[in-house]
Design a protein around this motif. Structure first.
Motif, PDB file in Angstrom:
ATOM      1  N   CYS A  17       0.789  -1.191   0.349  1.00  0.00           N
ATOM      2  CA  CYS A  17       0.077   0.466  -0.069  1.00  0.00           C
ATOM      3  C   CYS A  17       0.835   1.129   0.088  1.00  0.00           C
ATOM      4  CB  CYS A  17      -1.474  -0.101   1.194  1.00  0.00           C
ATOM      5  SG  CYS A  17      -1.820   1.331   0.710  1.00  0.00           S
ATOM      6  N   ALA A  18       2.138   1.470   0.696  1.00  0.00           N
ATOM      7  CA  ALA A  18       2.793   2.672   0.704  1.00  0.00           C
ATOM      8  C   ALA A  18       3.562   2.643  -0.420  1.00  0.00           C
ATOM      9  CB  ALA A  18       4.056   2.439   2.046  1.00  0.00           C
ATOM     10  N   ARG A  19       4.077   1.672  -1.401  1.00  0.00           N
ATOM     11  CA  ARG A  19       4.313   2.409  -2.797  1.00  0.00           C
ATOM     12  C   ARG A  19       3.394   2.054  -3.966  1.00  0.00           C
ATOM     13  NH1 ARG A  19       8.248  -3.512  -2.425  1.00  0.00           N
ATOM     14  NH2 ARG A  19      10.018  -2.895  -1.407  1.00  0.00           N
ATOM     15  N   THR A  20       2.031   2.083  -3.647  1.00  0.00           N
ATOM     16  CA  THR A  20       1.191   1.990  -4.551  1.00  0.00           C
ATOM     17  C   THR A  20       0.911   3.866  -4.328  1.00  0.00           C
ATOM     18  OG1 THR A  20       0.439  -0.156  -3.940  1.00  0.00           O
ATOM     19  CG2 THR A  20      -1.116   2.014  -5.387  1.00  0.00           C
ATOM     20  N   GLU A  21       1.150   4.000  -2.984  1.00  0.00           N
ATOM     21  CA  GLU A  21       0.503   5.353  -2.994  1.00  0.00           C
ATOM     22  C   GLU A  21       1.812   6.343  -2.474  1.00  0.00           C
ATOM     23  OE1 GLU A  21      -2.289   6.759  -1.862  1.00  0.00           O
ATOM     24  OE2 GLU A  21      -3.323   5.032  -1.963  1.00  0.00           O
ATOM     25  N   GLY A  22       2.288   5.861  -2.863  1.00  0.00           N
ATOM     26  CA  GLY A  22       4.321   6.480  -2.844  1.00  0.00           C
ATOM     27  C   GLY A  22       4.736   7.608  -1.440  1.00  0.00           C
ATOM     28  N   ALA A  23       4.165   6.859  -0.563  1.00  0.00           N
ATOM     29  CA  ALA A  23       4.612   6.687   0.974  1.00  0.00           C
ATOM     30  C   ALA A  23       6.051   6.486   1.153  1.00  0.00           C
ATOM     31  CB  ALA A  23       3.394   6.508   1.704  1.00  0.00           C
ATOM     32  N   VAL A  24       6.933   6.655   1.204  1.00  0.00           N
ATOM     33  CA  VAL A  24       8.072   6.632   1.097  1.00  0.00           C
ATOM     34  C   VAL A  24       8.635   5.724   3.026  1.00  0.00           C
ATOM     35  CG1 VAL A  24      11.024   7.072   0.525  1.00  0.00           C
ATOM     36  CG2 VAL A  24       8.836   7.573  -1.241  1.00  0.00           C
ATOM     37  N   ARG A  25       8.042   7.054   3.228  1.00  0.00           N
ATOM     38  CA  ARG A  25       8.325   7.140   5.103  1.00  0.00           C
ATOM     39  C   ARG A  25       7.694   5.792   5.193  1.00  0.00           C
ATOM     40  NH1 ARG A  25       9.535  10.149   9.338  1.00  0.00           N
ATOM     41  NH2 ARG A  25       9.100   9.379  11.118  1.00  0.00           N
ATOM     42  N   SER A  26       6.100   5.659   5.331  1.00  0.00           N
ATOM     43  CA  SER A  26       5.698   3.858   5.710  1.00  0.00           C
ATOM     44  C   SER A  26       6.372   2.566   4.702  1.00  0.00           C
ATOM     45  CB  SER A  26       4.537   4.956   5.114  1.00  0.00           C
ATOM     46  OG  SER A  26       3.648   5.410   5.804  1.00  0.00           O
ATOM     47  N   GLU A  27       6.521   2.802   3.399  1.00  0.00           N
ATOM     48  CA  GLU A  27       7.454   2.113   2.910  1.00  0.00           C
ATOM     49  C   GLU A  27       8.812   1.607   3.701  1.00  0.00           C
ATOM     50  OE1 GLU A  27       9.944   0.973  -0.867  1.00  0.00           O
ATOM     51  OE2 GLU A  27       8.436   2.792  -0.988  1.00  0.00           O
ATOM     52  N   CYS A  28       8.943   2.334   4.638  1.00  0.00           N
ATOM     53  CA  CYS A  28      10.424   2.176   5.410  1.00  0.00           C
ATOM     54  C   CYS A  28      10.073   1.273   6.429  1.00  0.00           C
ATOM     55  CB  CYS A  28      10.916   3.772   5.210  1.00  0.00           C
ATOM     56  SG  CYS A  28      12.440   3.265   6.087  1.00  0.00           S
ATOM     57  N   LEU A  29       8.532   2.094   7.282  1.00  0.00           N
ATOM     58  CA  LEU A  29       8.721   1.355   8.542  1.00  0.00           C
ATOM     59  C   LEU A  29       8.675  -0.044   7.987  1.00  0.00           C
ATOM     60  CD1 LEU A  29       6.650   4.486  10.241  1.00  0.00           C
ATOM     61  CD2 LEU A  29       8.723   3.263  11.180  1.00  0.00           C
ATOM     62  N   ALA A  30       7.585   0.251   7.004  1.00  0.00           N
ATOM     63  CA  ALA A  30       7.211  -1.672   6.868  1.00  0.00           C
ATOM     64  C   ALA A  30       8.409  -2.555   5.933  1.00  0.00           C
ATOM     65  CB  ALA A  30       6.158  -1.086   5.828  1.00  0.00           C
ATOM     66  N   MET A  31       8.994  -2.396   5.707  1.00  0.00           N
ATOM     67  CA  MET A  31      10.453  -2.931   5.656  1.00  0.00           C
ATOM     68  C   MET A  31      11.051  -2.901   7.388  1.00  0.00           C
ATOM     69  SD  MET A  31      11.436  -1.427   1.859  1.00  0.00           S
ATOM     70  CE  MET A  31      12.852  -2.826   2.037  1.00  0.00           C
ATOM     71  N   GLU A  32      10.837  -2.377   7.622  1.00  0.00           N
ATOM     72  CA  GLU A  32      12.261  -1.993   8.821  1.00  0.00           C
ATOM     73  C   GLU A  32      11.274  -3.387  10.360  1.00  0.00           C
ATOM     74  OE1 GLU A  32      12.061   0.692  13.168  1.00  0.00           O
ATOM     75  OE2 GLU A  32      11.767   1.910  10.842  1.00  0.00           O
ATOM     76  N   PHE A  33       9.809  -3.029   9.907  1.00  0.00           N
ATOM     77  CA  PHE A  33       9.403  -4.374  10.662  1.00  0.00           C
ATOM     78  C   PHE A  33       9.189  -5.723  10.289  1.00  0.00           C
ATOM     79  CE2 PHE A  33       6.507  -0.543  12.049  1.00  0.00           C
ATOM     80  CZ  PHE A  33       6.649  -0.388  12.771  1.00  0.00           C
ATOM     81  N   LEU A  34       9.428  -5.947   8.628  1.00  0.00           N
ATOM     82  CA  LEU A  34       8.548  -7.279   8.404  1.00  0.00           C
ATOM     83  C   LEU A  34      10.800  -7.787   8.415  1.00  0.00           C
ATOM     84  CD1 LEU A  34       8.019  -6.613   4.013  1.00  0.00           C
ATOM     85  CD2 LEU A  34       7.043  -8.330   6.051  1.00  0.00           C
ATOM     86  N   ALA A  35      11.561  -6.584   8.417  1.00  0.00           N
ATOM     87  CA  ALA A  35      12.665  -7.052   8.923  1.00  0.00           C
ATOM     88  C   ALA A  35      13.349  -7.254  10.489  1.00  0.00           C
ATOM     89  CB  ALA A  35      14.275  -5.896   8.595  1.00  0.00           C
ATOM     90  N   GLU A  36      12.624  -7.076  11.485  1.00  0.00           N
ATOM     91  CA  GLU A  36      12.366  -7.474  12.847  1.00  0.00           C
ATOM     92  C   GLU A  36      12.116  -8.747  13.239  1.00  0.00           C
ATOM     93  OE1 GLU A  36      11.952  -5.404  17.029  1.00  0.00           O
ATOM     94  OE2 GLU A  36      11.035  -4.486  15.287  1.00  0.00           O
ATOM     95  N   THR A  37      10.585  -9.022  12.134  1.00  0.00           N
ATOM     96  CA  THR A  37       9.791 -10.139  12.548  1.00  0.00           C
ATOM     97  C   THR A  37      10.719 -11.243  11.667  1.00  0.00           C
ATOM     98  OG1 THR A  37       7.828  -8.782  11.862  1.00  0.00           O
ATOM     99  CG2 THR A  37       7.610 -11.678  11.394  1.00  0.00           C
ATOM    100  N   ALA A  38      11.521 -11.129  10.226  1.00  0.00           N
ATOM    101  CA  ALA A  38      12.623 -12.322  10.080  1.00  0.00           C
ATOM    102  C   ALA A  38      13.343 -12.040  11.198  1.00  0.00           C
ATOM    103  CB  ALA A  38      13.483 -11.594   8.650  1.00  0.00           C
ATOM    104  N   TYR A  39      14.660 -11.737  11.860  1.00  0.00           N
ATOM    105  CA  TYR A  39      15.431 -11.584  12.859  1.00  0.00           C
ATOM    106  C   TYR A  39      14.508 -12.222  14.077  1.00  0.00           C
ATOM    107  CZ  TYR A  39      18.400  -9.542  16.598  1.00  0.00           C
ATOM    108  OH  TYR A  39      18.909 -10.172  18.018  1.00  0.00           O
ATOM    109  N   GLU A  40      13.782 -12.173  14.508  1.00  0.00           N
ATOM    110  CA  GLU A  40      12.930 -12.996  15.404  1.00  0.00           C
ATOM    111  C   GLU A  40      12.708 -13.543  15.023  1.00  0.00           C
ATOM    112  OE1 GLU A  40       9.639 -10.561  16.967  1.00  0.00           O
ATOM    113  OE2 GLU A  40      10.708  -8.918  18.273  1.00  0.00           O
ATOM    114  N   SER A  41      12.342 -14.415  13.995  1.00  0.00           N
ATOM    115  CA  SER A  41      11.883 -16.225  13.786  1.00  0.00           C
ATOM    116  C   SER A  41      13.048 -16.909  13.333  1.00  0.00           C
ATOM    117  CB  SER A  41      10.956 -15.532  12.246  1.00  0.00           C
ATOM    118  OG  SER A  41      10.858 -15.148  11.476  1.00  0.00           O
TER     119      SER A  41
END
Length: 787
Positions: free
Chosen positions: A269-293
């Motif tokens: 959704c962030a990429r579709t809307e061009g919301a770069v800050r939100s895109e960065c946040l979503a990738m950050e949370f995906l990375a933390e999930t990968a780290y914890e798992s």
């Protein structure tokens, strides 16, 4: 007519920024610039609005280009001020909080006049509040937001007021006042005019969910996020925050695949809307999930991309700081010591420069675990835990305890670490975090059998807003009481709740019932001292028709009525001796026989007894059966007096003040009054504190702050005693009381009950005065009785 249409188009554009998709608003703004036949001043305003939209979308480069264009176009003083405001709004949206605060202050100073309040100045204060909030300056941020709220209240702009209240709720949440934050969100939702304000509604629901997550009420947080998701469907940009927080819910539960689905949805959704800050946040949370798992390599890859986005959006700002901390942790998990250390050191420098306390604590935690010397590590982790406790981040507190256990900390090595484990165990057992509960137990090396809460609704039902005792605390002594309550709830054996008057014995008893498997059945309470002696047996065991004069029909007793649930025998110390024998027999076989009946009935009920009296002393005096005492004393729960948990007093004061207030506005307490609250001994404990706060909340109507002078007269006298402002007569009277108490204790060999009889005082009153005067009864034991 043409000019009116153009002005209306600009007004519609302003409204569209609040109520419609940013993409549509951006297209409308660009059409107006190209084909709107606007005057220079109107074109300047449209470009300002376009810049605000670009900033909200996270397109920092396009926003910067527009700002450069605006600087060349600005001619009048008003346009220069408007430009400065847009610079501040752009800076705060893209993460440059310090630049935003400077721009906002500049606008406020330029518009400062005695002719009235300029709406642009109020908007600048709102920007200033957001900037100060992101810099960690919560008190100043709240002050700026409250100035805005006062203006919008007078203007009756309910929509704007609601958005400001949501901002204030974020501030008070980060200050540890979750209850007040939830109250302000409730007020904001009452003020919002209708469904047209999707952004504000979504922000309210999401903020409420974040508060509930901090309180451990996972199910309630999920319900709030689902409401936000329903509202946000009309505007896709709002679904980003909702999806990210839904990912947080499932990541906290350990359901990593579901969390990845929501984070991926937010990313798309962030990429579709061009919301770069939100895109960065979503990738950050995906990375933390990968780290914890267990996939640190995937986490590093995602965080490399997120860091590039963060530097594109805000340079060395808040996003880059968070990404660096997470990437440093992932590098360390892969064994890349040099890269991990470099990332963590850079993140710590950025946290310190920005004044970001929470992120700084988490970065220090990662650095200490990786690089602190073994001899210094315990003290470092203890400091991290204390800091997390100060900001009331319970989830990260649990993670820190768990990480420490997994790195070799043992509960028996440090008393403070055992206390920290008890606090973490209490949190996970009441929050429904089964994944972290299991991980905590495994890391500790033994089963603690922590029972999860039955449901958030049951807990809400058992602890209303006016309950004498909340189920959270900053006091380790009270946390131990809650842990003892949790242990007692795992059994159906009798429990004995002890504590002074007003400490909340009934509430703790209800928690024992509510956290047990009997919570679906009734809890029936009876005050043993309030029922006449000739009726108490009938009340508890029931009677048949005609068993005695007035028994016109058959009646079941409390034990039968509560079958499957629990019975609370309050003030058990006042139970007559004859009833003590019958209660003991019941506890041996759990059979009741109604008065006048010839048969017994077996019931399944759990007995909880509560008293403010010293049962051991009553046993010694022959006024309470020793066998009944030992039968009841299976699970012993001792509630500390309020003077023994003074660290909870400020939170309790603000809770009860706000609970009793009718204006909906927060009530401020003067520093000297709060100091008096903390120094006072509170003989009536929390009940006395609650009643005083209710008086003050009514007395403080319309006042910006409550002072010591607002206390009732009898409390003012005690305040004078506490501060040493006493007359000579009062001082002599105090010394006379001390001498009388010491003489009575000498005569009775230190026996408090006998001394109380000599002084014609109650035992509790004498004990309280002994504490006030610092008299220890041990000093009078075995002393010769004066003749």
């Amino acid at each position: 007519m043409v000019r009116s249409r153009q002005q209306l188009a600009i007004a519609r554009l302003s409204e569209q920024i609040k109520c419609e998709s940013y993409r549509d608003a951006l297209r409308r703004a660009r059409r107006l610039v190209r084909w709107g036949n606007l005057l220079p001043s109107e074109q300047f305003e449209v470009i300002c609005l376009e810049t605000e939209i670009l900033a909200r979308l996270g397109d920092a480069s396009s926003a910067a280009a527009n700002l450069s264009n605006l600087r060349h176009r600005a001619s009048s003083p008003r346009e220069h001020i408007r430009l400065r405001f847009v610079e501040g709004l752009t800076a705060v949206t893209t993460g440059s909080a310090r630049n935003a605060s400077s721009a906002a202050v500049d606008v406020i100073q330029r518009l400062n006049s005695d002719t009235g309040v300029d709406p642009l100045s109020v908007a600048a204060r709102n920007v200033l509040g957001v900037a100060l909030y992101r810099m960690g300056r919560y008190r100043w941020a709240r002050s700026a937001f409250e100035d805005c709220a006062a203006f919008y209240r007078l203007k009756r702009d309910h929509a704007a007021l609601a958005e400001v209240l949501i901002n204030i709720s974020l501030v008070v949440k980060n200050s540890g006042r979750i209850d007040l934050a939830l109250d302000m969100i409730d007020e904001a939702t009452r003020l919002l005019p209708g469904p047209g304000y999707g952004r504000a509604w979504t922000a309210a629901f999401v903020t409420r969910a974040i508060c509930l997550l901090r309180l451990g009420r996972i199910d309630a947080a999920l319900a709030s996020l689902l409401q936000a998701r329903q509202v946000a469907r009309v505007q896709r940009v709002f679904t980003i925050a909702v999806s990210n927080n839904l990912g947080h819910v499932y990541r906290m539960r350990g359901a990593y695949p579901v969390a990845v689905e929501f984070y991926s949805e937010a990313l798309q959704c962030a990429r579709t809307e061009g919301a770069v800050r939100s895109e960065c946040l979503a990738m950050e949370f995906l990375a933390e999930t990968a780290y914890e798992s267990g996939s640190p390599g995937e986490a590093v890859r995602l965080l490399d991309e997120a860091l590039a986005l963060a530097e594109r959006v805000s340079g060395a700002a808040d996003l880059a700081m968070e990404v660096l901390r997470r990437r440093g942790e992932a590098h360390l998990a892969l064994g890349h010591q040099a890269e991990g250390r470099a990332d963590l050191e850079r993140a710590m420098r950025m946290c310190k420069a920005r004044g970001e306390r929470r992120e700084g604590i988490l970065t220090e935690r990662a650095f200490h675990f990786a690089f602190a010397p073994a001899a210094e590590l315990p003290s470092k982790i203890r400091g991290v835990l204390e800091s997390l406790r100060d900001i009331d981040d319970r989830f990260e507190y649990v993670r820190t305890v768990c990480f420490a256990l997994e790195r070799g900390f043992r509960l028996e090595d440090h008393e403070w670490f055992h206390d920290a484990y008890v606090a973490a165990a209490h949190y996970v057992s009441t929050s429904g975090l089964a994944f972290w509960r299991k991980r905590l137990e495994q890391a500790a090396g033994y089963r603690t059998a922590l029972t999860p809460k039955q449901s958030a609704a049951a807990n809400d039902k058992l602890t209303p807003s006016d309950a004498p005792v909340p189920t959270t605390s900053r006091s380790l002594r009270y946390l131990r009481t809650l842990e003892a309550t949790r242990v007692a709830a795992r059994s159906s054996e009798p429990a004995l709740v002890l504590g002074e008057t007003g400490t909340g014995k009934e509430v703790i008893s209800r928690l024992v019932h509510g956290w047990s498997t009997r919570s679906a059945k009734p809890l029936i309470a009876v005050n043993c001292g309030a029922i006449p002696e000739n009726l108490i047996e009938s009340e508890i065991f029931g009677h048949t028709r005609g068993a005695f004069t007035g028994a016109s029909k058959e009646r079941m007793g409390l034990f039968e009525a509560a079958s499957g649930g629990s019975v609370l025998l309050d003030e058990i110390g006042d139970l007559p001796m004859q009833m003590q024998v019958k209660l003991l027999r019941f506890l041996d076989n759990y059979e009741v026989r109604r008065i006048g009946a010839h048969t017994t009935r077996r019931v399944d009920v759990r007995v909880i007894a509560a008293t403010n009296r010293d049962l051991r002393q009553l046993v010694a005096d022959g006024r309470f059966r020793s066998d009944l005492f030992f039968r009841l004393n299976v699970f012993r729960i001792e509630i500390p007096a309020l003077r023994e948990r003074r660290e909870d007093i400020p939170d309790l004061v603000y809770h009860y003040l706000h609970d009793g207030a009718h204006s909906g506005l927060p009530i401020q307490v003067a520093d000297d009054l709060m100091q008096w609250f903390q120094n006072f001994d509170w003989p009536g404990n929390i009940r006395e504190l609650r009643n005083l706060c209710r008086y003050l909340s009514a007395h403080a109507w319309g006042k910006p702050q409550i002072q010591v002078a607002d206390l009732p007269e009898d409390f003012l006298n005690r305040a004078a005693l506490a501060t040493g402002e006493v007359t000579e007569f009062e001082r002599e009277n105090t010394e006379l009381q001390r001498e009388q108490i010491e003489r009575a204790l000498h005569q009775t060999g230190g026996t408090i009950i006998a001394a109380a009889r000599l002084l014609h005082l109650g035992r509790n009153s004498l004990s309280r005065k002994m504490r006030e005067f610092g008299i220890d009864r041990e000093d009078f034991k075995n002393t010769p009785t004066p003749r």
